[in-house]
Motif scaffolding. Structure first.
Motif: not given
Length: 258
Positions: A10-14, A102-118, A153-159
């Protein structure tokens, strides 16, 4: 951790609307001889992808490789504009760009989310002096000035099954820059603009480079538009914040002269 990297990308400026080189601000057919000051305001658009390495304090540096269309989906808001004045042999130019993604994606083999904002701000201020060249319908300026960049930049990871992680960082810096700006009238309707600069020199960034090339059309004496390509590279590291990346993509401009 491909999904994790997608969030980090998400650090890329679209759609980073940002300034490019000085566009024609003379009436069609009168660009060779300037009589007094002339002014221009623009709205700019930059559909840019991002390639490079980016790191936020407390987290390892991540390799980023994002296309313009991929990052476009993460855009929350963007604005950019510029103001320019030209006299008999001088040029003044300033611009500002603001963008939020900002973007949100699934992380890890057992689920969880990661949210990024810049949030990003880029602003430039230049003074130019026209060089004596013997080319009809062309103006070439040597330029010098400053480029300001701010990244928040803010990054939240909730595995799943593991404690969540929150990391944020904010960094601002100013680079001195020098370069060249060229405007060429093909005829009274079509024109070409090219801008290139280099800066940093270890003052803030180790190095920063920018280049823009566009082809434009004068619709009236006061309205013009242009289309081309723009790239901006910056290599900066300070206090755990790492930004070594290139933004590049299609660039457009709508100019109003008065």
């Amino acid at each position: 951790m491909i999904e994790m990297k997608s969030a980090y990308c998400g650090l890329a400026l679209a759609l980073a609307v940002a300034p490019a080189g000085a566009a024609d601000i003379s009436a069609p057919g009168s660009a060779v001889v300037n009589t007094g000051s002339k002014y221009q305001v623009t709205l700019d658009g930059w559909l840019a992808g991002l390639n490079g390495d980016i790191g936020v304090r407390g987290l390892p540096t991540a390799a980023v490789d994002v296309s313009p269309l991929d990052v476009l989906e993460s855009l929350d808001g963007v604005f950019a504009g510029s103001f320019q004045a030209v006299g008999d042999s001088w040029l003044l130019y300033t611009d500002v760009m603001w963008a939020k993604i900002s973007t949100e994606a699934d992380v890890g083999p057992f689920g969880g989310t990661a949210r990024f904002e810049q949030k990003q701000i880029v602003a430039t201020a230049l003074v130019g002096y026209e060089l004596p060249i013997n080319v009809e319908n062309m103006q070439l300026y040597a330029t010098g000035g400053l480029r300001y960049q701010h990244n928040e930049v803010e990054l939240d990871i909730d595995p799943a099954f593991f404690p969540s992680v929150n990391r944020s960082g904010s960094q601002s810096w100013v680079d001195p820059i020098v370069g060249l700006t060229m405007h060429y009238d093909v005829n009274d309707k079509w024109f070409v603009d090219v801008m290139a600069d280099i800066g940093g020199f270890g003052v803030a960034s180790d190095i920063t480079l920018q280049g823009t090339a566009t082809v434009g059309y004068n619709w009236t004496d006061t309205i013009a538009s242009s289309f081309g390509y723009k790239a901006l590279y910056t290599d900066y590291e300070e206090g755990g914040f790492r930004y070594d990346a290139t933004q590049h993509g299609i660039f457009t401009r709508l100019a109003v002269r008065f």
